[in-house]
Design a protein around this motif. Structure first.
Motif, PDB file in Angstrom:
ATOM      1  N   TRP A  55       0.819  -1.218   0.000  1.00  0.00           N
ATOM      2  CA  TRP A  55       0.000   0.000   0.000  1.00  0.00           C
ATOM      3  C   TRP A  55       0.852   1.268   0.000  1.00  0.00           C
ATOM      4  N   GLN A  56       2.168   1.083   0.098  1.00  0.00           N
ATOM      5  CA  GLN A  56       3.109   2.207   0.144  1.00  0.00           C
ATOM      6  C   GLN A  56       2.809   3.128   1.334  1.00  0.00           C
ATOM      7  N   ARG A  57       2.607   2.494   2.465  1.00  0.00           N
ATOM      8  CA  ARG A  57       2.358   3.217   3.711  1.00  0.00           C
ATOM      9  C   ARG A  57       3.476   2.917   4.703  1.00  0.00           C
ATOM     10  N   PRO A  58       3.766   3.840   5.619  1.00  0.00           N
ATOM     11  CA  PRO A  58       4.844   3.600   6.592  1.00  0.00           C
ATOM     12  C   PRO A  58       4.504   2.451   7.529  1.00  0.00           C
ATOM     13  N   SER A  59       5.531   1.808   8.048  1.00  0.00           N
ATOM     14  CA  SER A  59       5.317   0.662   8.929  1.00  0.00           C
ATOM     15  C   SER A  59       4.741   1.068  10.279  1.00  0.00           C
ATOM     16  N   VAL A  60       4.978   2.318  10.692  1.00  0.00           N
ATOM     17  CA  VAL A  60       4.477   2.830  11.969  1.00  0.00           C
ATOM     18  C   VAL A  60       3.925   4.232  11.748  1.00  0.00           C
ATOM     19  N   ASP A  61       2.824   4.554  12.415  1.00  0.00           N
ATOM     20  CA  ASP A  61       2.252   5.896  12.325  1.00  0.00           C
ATOM     21  C   ASP A  61       3.073   6.845  13.197  1.00  0.00           C
ATOM     22  N   PRO A  62       3.696   7.866  12.628  1.00  0.00           N
ATOM     23  CA  PRO A  62       4.530   8.770  13.432  1.00  0.00           C
ATOM     24  C   PRO A  62       3.739   9.615  14.421  1.00  0.00           C
ATOM     25  N   ASP A  63       2.422   9.710  14.238  1.00  0.00           N
ATOM     26  CA  ASP A  63       1.604  10.550  15.118  1.00  0.00           C
ATOM     27  C   ASP A  63       1.141   9.836  16.385  1.00  0.00           C
ATOM     28  N   GLY A  64       1.370   8.537  16.476  1.00  0.00           N
ATOM     29  CA  GLY A  64       0.936   7.802  17.659  1.00  0.00           C
ATOM     30  C   GLY A  64       0.073   6.616  17.279  1.00  0.00           C
ATOM     31  N   TYR A  65      -0.635   6.098  18.263  1.00  0.00           N
ATOM     32  CA  TYR A  65      -1.403   4.873  18.084  1.00  0.00           C
ATOM     33  C   TYR A  65      -2.911   5.114  18.196  1.00  0.00           C
ATOM     34  N   MET A  66      -3.660   4.294  17.492  1.00  0.00           N
ATOM     35  CA  MET A  66      -5.110   4.173  17.626  1.00  0.00           C
ATOM     36  C   MET A  66      -5.893   5.405  17.188  1.00  0.00           C
ATOM     37  N   GLY A  67      -5.253   6.333  16.499  1.00  0.00           N
ATOM     38  CA  GLY A  67      -5.991   7.470  15.966  1.00  0.00           C
ATOM     39  C   GLY A  67      -7.032   7.045  14.948  1.00  0.00           C
ATOM     40  N   TRP A  68      -6.800   5.918  14.285  1.00  0.00           N
ATOM     41  CA  TRP A  68      -7.726   5.396  13.281  1.00  0.00           C
ATOM     42  C   TRP A  68      -9.033   4.903  13.900  1.00  0.00           C
ATOM     43  N   MET A 106     -12.926   4.370  19.408  1.00  0.00           N
ATOM     44  CA  MET A 106     -12.048   4.149  20.541  1.00  0.00           C
ATOM     45  C   MET A 106     -12.813   4.296  21.846  1.00  0.00           C
ATOM     46  N   HIS A 107     -13.680   5.296  21.913  1.00  0.00           N
ATOM     47  CA  HIS A 107     -14.447   5.543  23.135  1.00  0.00           C
ATOM     48  C   HIS A 107     -15.363   4.372  23.448  1.00  0.00           C
ATOM     49  N   ASP A 108     -16.084   3.883  22.425  1.00  0.00           N
ATOM     50  CA  ASP A 108     -17.033   2.796  22.644  1.00  0.00           C
ATOM     51  C   ASP A 108     -16.331   1.502  23.026  1.00  0.00           C
ATOM     52  N   SER A 109     -15.215   1.198  22.357  1.00  0.00           N
ATOM     53  CA  SER A 109     -14.538  -0.067  22.596  1.00  0.00           C
ATOM     54  C   SER A 109     -13.840  -0.094  23.945  1.00  0.00           C
ATOM     55  N   MET A 110     -13.198   1.003  24.320  1.00  0.00           N
ATOM     56  CA  MET A 110     -12.415   1.014  25.543  1.00  0.00           C
ATOM     57  C   MET A 110     -13.283   1.142  26.783  1.00  0.00           C
ATOM     58  N   SER A 132     -13.564   8.505  31.984  1.00  0.00           N
ATOM     59  CA  SER A 132     -12.814   9.755  31.929  1.00  0.00           C
ATOM     60  C   SER A 132     -11.399   9.555  31.419  1.00  0.00           C
ATOM     61  N   ALA A 133     -10.891   8.306  31.487  1.00  0.00           N
ATOM     62  CA  ALA A 133      -9.515   8.042  31.077  1.00  0.00           C
ATOM     63  C   ALA A 133      -9.404   7.662  29.611  1.00  0.00           C
ATOM     64  N   GLN A 134     -10.527   7.567  28.906  1.00  0.00           N
ATOM     65  CA  GLN A 134     -10.497   7.110  27.531  1.00  0.00           C
ATOM     66  C   GLN A 134     -10.020   8.216  26.596  1.00  0.00           C
ATOM     67  N   PRO A 135      -9.054   7.911  25.718  1.00  0.00           N
ATOM     68  CA  PRO A 135      -8.557   8.906  24.780  1.00  0.00           C
ATOM     69  C   PRO A 135      -9.529   9.132  23.631  1.00  0.00           C
ATOM     70  N   THR A 136      -9.403  10.268  22.973  1.00  0.00           N
ATOM     71  CA  THR A 136     -10.273  10.591  21.841  1.00  0.00           C
ATOM     72  C   THR A 136      -9.493  10.780  20.552  1.00  0.00           C
ATOM     73  N   GLY A 137      -8.188  10.619  20.558  1.00  0.00           N
ATOM     74  CA  GLY A 137      -7.359  10.736  19.366  1.00  0.00           C
ATOM     75  C   GLY A 137      -6.172   9.811  19.483  1.00  0.00           C
ATOM     76  N   ALA A 138      -5.125  10.085  18.695  1.00  0.00           N
ATOM     77  CA  ALA A 138      -3.926   9.250  18.756  1.00  0.00           C
ATOM     78  C   ALA A 138      -3.310   9.313  20.149  1.00  0.00           C
ATOM     79  N   VAL A 139      -2.819   8.172  20.614  1.00  0.00           N
ATOM     80  CA  VAL A 139      -2.205   8.083  21.939  1.00  0.00           C
ATOM     81  C   VAL A 139      -0.769   7.602  21.778  1.00  0.00           C
TER      82      VAL A 139
END
Length: 273
Positions: free
Chosen positions: A146-159, A166-170, A179-186
């Protein structure tokens, strides 16, 4: 090991039934895995040093990573010709993050194999090492195509941020408050062992290492399930959805097995990080 756990791991290696080349490649890997498992038993019997065993497991892991990479490439080529859906952010993000998640599981399994004492737990660790290293190679192969990087440089789970994923699953994860659940890349995925915990696992041997390995791996699996669940329903490519679904079945069975093994040792599970 229980029949349930063994069945789960076989499903974890399953791939898209239409990808005949990948299925044949995995069949060959299965034969190699059984041979290597026999070598594991003989290595324990002849008293080889932990350092030598660790080196052997690292080499085995590298071979499995390359094998998985090749399977990922082979499996995707015919699908591209058939006009398979283009990968979306979930396909890419899941492959990037789960590769990192798997890498730590493989590392923990290698430590248990080199220093643990319980044959059942060591065989379980070997199964995790071989399965997850192969899956990581497959996901990295797809990212290359897919010509995509092996790791997201912005962090994890932003997708997982879209649609409240992320909110529903966690929200259903053990010891994870709303209150501890993230809403963007972590910067760290749930369930991952800390550097301090990994160092302690390296230092322990025998039954103490067996127990800590189970505790860390149980939490690791529980943390990964939220990503697997999300990818199995929100990824666009058949290959990623199929892999995520098989991971879910495998890891749910392994969670049950590890819970039983910890209960037998009167050892509590670790709180979610």
């Amino acid at each position: 090991m229980s029949t349930e756990a063994v069945g789960g791991n076989e499903s974890g290696r399953a791939d898209d039934p239409d990808d005949s080349d990948a299925v044949r490649a995995e069949s060959g890997l299965g034969e190699s895995g059984r041979a290597a498992s026999a070598d594991l038993d003989s290595t324990e019997a002849d008293g080889s040093s932990p350092r030598r065993r660790t080196t052997l497991f690292v080499l085995l892991g590298a071979c499995l990573l390359l094998t998985g990479f090749a399977i990922g490439v082979i499996a995707r080529i015919p699908l591209q010709d058939k006009g398979d859906a283009a990968p979306n952010a979930v396909d890419v993000g899941f492959c990037q993050d789960m590769s990192v998640h798997h890498a730590q599981a493989v590392q923990m399994a290698a430590l248990e194999l080199s220093g643990g004492s319980d044959p059942e737990i060591k065989r379980f660790a070997y199964d995790i090492l071989t399965t997850q290293q192969n899956q990581a190679g497959r996901m990295q192969g797809w990212l290359q195509l897919w010509q995509r990087p092996s790791v997201d440089p912005d962090g994890y789970m932003g997708w997982m941020s879209a649609h409240g994923g992320m909110h529903d699953s966690m929200g259903s994860m053990p010891s994870m408050s709303m209150s501890a659940q993230p809403t963007g890349a972590v910067q760290s995925m749930p369930g991952m062992a800390t550097a301090t915990e990994m160092n302690r696992l390296r230092q322990l041997t025998g039954p103490e290492q067996d127990t800590l390995f189970l505790q860390l791996m149980l939490r690791h699996h529980q943390g990964g399930i939220t990503m697997v669940d999300y990818a199995s329903t929100h990824a666009d490519t058949d290959a990623v959805r199929t892999l995520a679904t098989s991971m879910n079945a495998t890891q749910q069975g392994e969670i049950q097995l590890m819970t039983q093994l910890l209960t037998a040792r009167n050892a509590p599970p670790l709180p979610m990080t």
